[in-house]
Design an enzyme around this catalytic site. Structure first.
Site, mmCIF file in Angstrom:
data_model
loop_
_atom_site.group_PDB
_atom_site.id
_atom_site.type_symbol
_atom_site.label_atom_id
_atom_site.label_comp_id
_atom_site.label_asym_id
_atom_site.label_seq_id
_atom_site.Cartn_x
_atom_site.Cartn_y
_atom_site.Cartn_z
ATOM 1 N N ASP A 16 45.827 12.695 69.090
ATOM 2 C CA ASP A 16 45.063 11.553 69.602
ATOM 3 C C ASP A 16 45.527 11.107 70.989
ATOM 4 O O ASP A 16 45.775 9.923 71.217
ATOM 5 C CB ASP A 16 45.137 10.372 68.628
ATOM 6 C CG ASP A 16 44.781 10.749 67.213
ATOM 7 O OD1 ASP A 16 43.838 11.537 67.042
ATOM 8 O OD2 ASP A 16 45.431 10.263 66.267
ATOM 9 N N GLU A 189 34.387 8.075 65.849
ATOM 10 C CA GLU A 189 35.641 7.318 65.933
ATOM 11 C C GLU A 189 36.220 7.473 67.332
ATOM 12 O O GLU A 189 35.622 8.080 68.212
ATOM 13 C CB GLU A 189 36.636 7.834 64.885
ATOM 14 C CG GLU A 189 36.918 9.327 65.015
ATOM 15 C CD GLU A 189 37.782 9.868 63.899
ATOM 16 O OE1 GLU A 189 38.533 9.091 63.295
ATOM 17 O OE2 GLU A 189 37.712 11.090 63.636
#
Length: 535
Positions: A16, A189
């Site tokens: 991420d 997301e």
């Protein structure tokens, strides 16, 4: 000679990536989940060479994870810079296996320097994970977040919301508005917002974090939308190349260099196959990410006010580097002899280092760990661990320990999760003899992988763990010269993101020093050194 970026730029469990440039410096924040300290912070000046400069969440007042399960904790940080300040958003996810509802409290912390100190967290909602902040030209700030659950639908991902954030008051203001419901890829997301020229660009992750992961881009001339989707969406994904060297590509963001070049950071995985003749979790026969999800960079360019990846949708390992001066960093030492007052490259589970269970001063030159709960616990575990960052590596330590019962144990662990690990332990048998044994837990099934090796009254043993892509092999020595294998070669694929039926497997494999004493007496073990070498 053309200089290249070699992917992944952040090897081992570093997913991420959220990238930002401040002047001539580039920073990336990565997720840490249940590992402490929270949020790794990386620094580069050339996009080629990176170093770990610290962590944002170093105190339990910032991050309380006691009792959290595997792959709960800190999800997808978003790092930005505005007003001379670093801003960092994150979620501390509780109960991720809760189906329609999760507990996903989200926060923002700030610092004047990337190395901290970072502030106490300010709450910014509980809608879902992956929050981010956008700083507009007019001084206003906006929080973006994905929505999770609460509706009777097969896709719990409810789109992306946005809400104004009052930085002076430290609170959200106004009502949240859904600005993007996602595409047919689903699982929308990781929202982050970028402003370039006349457009706001909303960049999201879609497709889930397995083989169908992807980067979606949409744009609008107005911050509240409506947003139109990129005509060739997704702009980055590994889904079209099942055996891509960098699989699972997604969760990206863009950064512009000081010379006007553009790059996209993204997560990826380097999968390995099952060992020949061995089938584990057949649904993942296209590979296992034993190192976890890693971070990479791809070069980007703009066409018709849309970003594109320069080499196409599928990520590549070698990427043209920017026109910047090279800036290498000193290499981290392979061996820690525990002389310094702090540990290097070390993580702990769920809580910070504390003198109540760890000491570098009680016996100078040794790491002393005081036994607490066993590996399966979600609470107090006396473990220090280092990420595996290569598919072939050797870890070695020297242990001094005086167990009297089978309930006291210390040793060297290959660890992915509390129900995904192997452990070479020194303990005592029922006769009080000191013994060595390899044990483990794979998907909640306890295993004993070797017979007891009786070492008499010896209180010192050298331990070695070799990772050879698909296999772990333990060995031991009583003098540091003559080594003996103990137990069979152990399959590495169960210790991976794909290594179990639980879909919430988001971390990576670690080599760990560990001590347990379930009698409650906190018998200690002393480790003389910890060595990690890649091959």
């Amino acid at each position: 000679m053309t200089t290249t970026i070699q992917n992944p730029i952040l090897k081992g469990f570093n997913p991420d990536p959220s990238i930002v440039r401040v002047g001539d410096d580039y920073y990336i924040a990565t997720s840490t989940f249940e590992w402490f300290p929270g949020i790794q912070l990386h620094h580069s000046r050339d996009l080629i060479n990176w170093r770990l400069v610290g962590h944002a969440l170093t105190r339990t007042s910032q991050l309380n994870m006691m009792g959290m399960d595997n792959s709960e904790g800190v999800y997808a940080p978003a790092l930005t810079y505005s007003d001379g300040t670093f801003w960092l958003c994150f979620s501390n996810v509780h109960s991720c296996r809760g189906g329609n509802w999760m507990a996903t409290p989200s926060y923002v912390v700030t610092a004047d320097s990337i190395e901290g100190p970072w502030s106490e967290p300010v709450p910014i909602g509980n809608y879902g994970f992956d929050p981010s902040l956008f700083h507009d030209d007019d001084g206003k700030k906006y929080m973006l977040n994905m929505i999770w659950g609460g509706r009777a639908k097969t896709n719990f991902f409810g789109g992306i919301i946005m809400q104004e954030f009052d930085a002076d008051e430290g609170k959200l203001v106004g009502a949240p508005k859904t600005v993007f419901e996602g595409t047919e890829l689903g699982c929308t997301e990781g929202p982050q917002l970028l402003k370039k020229d006349d457009y706001y660009y909303l960049i999201t992750a879609e497709g889930g974090t397995e083989r169908n992961h992807a980067v979606t881009v949409c744009r609008s001339k107005h911050i509240w939308g409506p947003y139109e989707v990129h005509p060739e969406n997704p702009i980055l994904t590994s889904r079209f190349q099942e055996h891509a060297e960098l699989s699972r590509a997604g969760h990206g963001f863009l950064v512009e260099t000081q010379t006007g070049e553009w790059y996209m950071s993204h997560l990826c995985g380097r999968r390995i196959p099952n060992p020949e003749g061995y089938q584990f979790m057949p649904k993942y026969d296209n590979g296992f990410s034993i190192l976890g999800r890693e971070s990479a960079l791809q070069k980007a360019h703009w066409q018709d006010d849309w970003p594109y990846i320069a080499t196409g949708k599928t990520p590549v390992v070698e990427v043209e580097a920017p026109n910047l001066p090279l800036h290498p960093w000193p290499e981290s030492p392979a061996r820690d002899e525990f002389i310094d007052p702090t540990l290097s490259l070390i993580s702990t589970l769920r809580e910070p280092v504390s003198e109540k269970w760890l000491s570098l001063s009680e016996r100078p030159g040794f790491l002393r760990l005081k036994g607490r709960h066993y590996l399966y616990s979600r609470y107090e575990q006396s473990m220090v661990a280092r990420r595996f960052q290569a598919h072939n590596a050797t870890v070695e330590t020297k242990l001094e320990f005086k167990p009297n019962t089978p309930y006291e144990m210390a040793g060297l662990c290959a660890y992915y999760a509390r129900n995904g690990h192997y452990f070479l332990k020194m303990t005592a048998n029922d006769l009080g003899e000191r013994v060595l044994q390899v044990v483990g837990n794979i998907n909640d099934v306890y295993g004993e992988y070797s017979n007891d090796v009786v070492i008499g009254d010896a209180d010192t043993v050298y331990m070695r763990l070799e990772l050879k892509t698909q296999w772990y092999q333990y060995s031991y020595s009583l003098d540091g010269v003559d080594w003996y294998e103990i137990g069979p070669a152990l399959n590495s694929t169960p210790l991976s993101d794909e290594g179990g039926p639980d879909i919430f497997r988001f971390t990576g494999s670690f080599a760990a020093l560990f001590v347990a004493d379930i009698t409650g007496q906190k018998r200690h073990a002393d480790f003389d050194y910890f060595e990690y070498l890649e091959h």
